[in-house]
Write a protein that holds these residues in place. Structure first.
Motif, PDB file in Angstrom:
ATOM      1  N   MET A   4       0.832  -1.269   0.387  1.00 15.92           N
ATOM      2  CA  MET A   4      -0.055  -0.088  -0.046  1.00 15.92           C
ATOM      3  C   MET A   4       0.802   0.464   0.081  1.00 15.92           C
ATOM      4  O   MET A   4       2.038   1.040  -0.091  1.00 15.92           O
ATOM      5  CB  MET A   4      -0.768  -0.087   0.831  1.00 15.92           C
ATOM      6  N   ASN A  23      -2.450   5.344   1.200  1.00 13.26           N
ATOM      7  CA  ASN A  23      -3.597   4.652   1.213  1.00 13.26           C
ATOM      8  C   ASN A  23      -4.769   4.207   2.113  1.00 13.26           C
ATOM      9  O   ASN A  23      -4.104   4.046   3.307  1.00 13.26           O
ATOM     10  CB  ASN A  23      -3.422   2.874   0.705  1.00 13.26           C
ATOM     11  N   LYS A  57      -5.987   0.551   3.595  1.00 15.24           N
ATOM     12  CA  LYS A  57      -6.400  -0.268   3.356  1.00 15.24           C
ATOM     13  C   LYS A  57      -6.859  -0.481   5.056  1.00 15.24           C
ATOM     14  O   LYS A  57      -6.751  -0.438   6.025  1.00 15.24           O
ATOM     15  CB  LYS A  57      -5.188  -1.500   2.947  1.00 15.24           C
TER      16      LYS A  57
END
Lengths: 112, 111
Positions: free
Chosen positions: B13, B17, B19
């Protein structure tokens, strides 16, 4: 602070020999100890445990010894096999909470 | 059966980002854990959930946000991570807080 540590970072043994991995701990309140095996790329795998009211416990090819007087823990592996090659961690858990304190780890290398 | 299942096994990532890492166990364990492990180091405790409530936070930065939707699931939400957060993230569970069983981990790389 309290810590759990290991004497040897790497142990190399011949296949078929016995292995002994040592661990020292400093928390006198520790009452439960676990040995984990961690193979490359995998999570720690439970091997054997021992409570502070015991001195010795045996499993399949493994024995854990606890010496509370000198705060020392050892893992003995009989007839070491190539599949035993891994990093071994001791960990202690005191009744104070839901958490483990890990030692630094010992890498066991088995020579064919 | 002492199985803790983690997904994904690998995650790459970017630093901007968002996640999530997921963990599941069906052993009826009431304590669940997140550990972080760097190469050649022992696992380091991040969070402990006991009976679905956060009981221990080991001073983890807020860019890591744990969540326990129910007694079988544990998530770790990730946002604005740094490259030094790259590590193996281990989920674990325990019936009574003594013997702790680990999953295989999620390898996280932050680029």
């Amino acid at each position: 602070g309290e810590s759990v540590g290991l004497h040897l970072p790497t142990l190399s043994v011949q296949e078929g020999d016995n292995s002994i991995i040592n661990c020292a701990y400093s928390n006198s309140a520790s009452d439960y100890f676990i040995w984990y095996k961690q193979e490359s790329g995998k999570g720690p795998q439970f091997i054997i445990d021992i409570r502070s009211n015991m001195d010795k416990r045996q499993g399949q090819r493994v024995t854990v010894l606890l010496n509370k007087t000198v705060k020392h823990l050892s893992l003995q592996i009989a007839a070491t096999q190539p599949g035993d090659s891994a990093v071994y961690f001791c960990a202690e858990n005191s009744n104070a909470g839901n958490m483990l304190t890990f030692g630094g780890g010992t890498r066991l290398m088995v020579k064919p | 059966d002492t199985e803790v299942t983690q997904t994904p096994k690998h995650l790459v990532m970017g630093m901007t980002n968002k996640k999530s890492l997921k963990c599941e166990q069906h052993m009826g364990h009431r304590a669940m854990y997140w550990y972080k492990q760097k190469a050649k180091k022992p696992p380091e405790l991040m969070f402990v959930y006991s009976y679905e409530k956060l009981s221990i936070n080991e001073s983890v930065p807020s860019r890591f946000s744990p969540e326990c939707p129910n007694s079988s699931l544990l998530n770790l939400h990730l946002h604005a991570l740094q490259p030094e957060d790259s590590a193996l993230y281990l989920c674990a569970s325990s019936l009574r807080g003594d013997t702790i069983y680990f999953g295989e981990g999620s390898w996280l790389t932050v680029v």
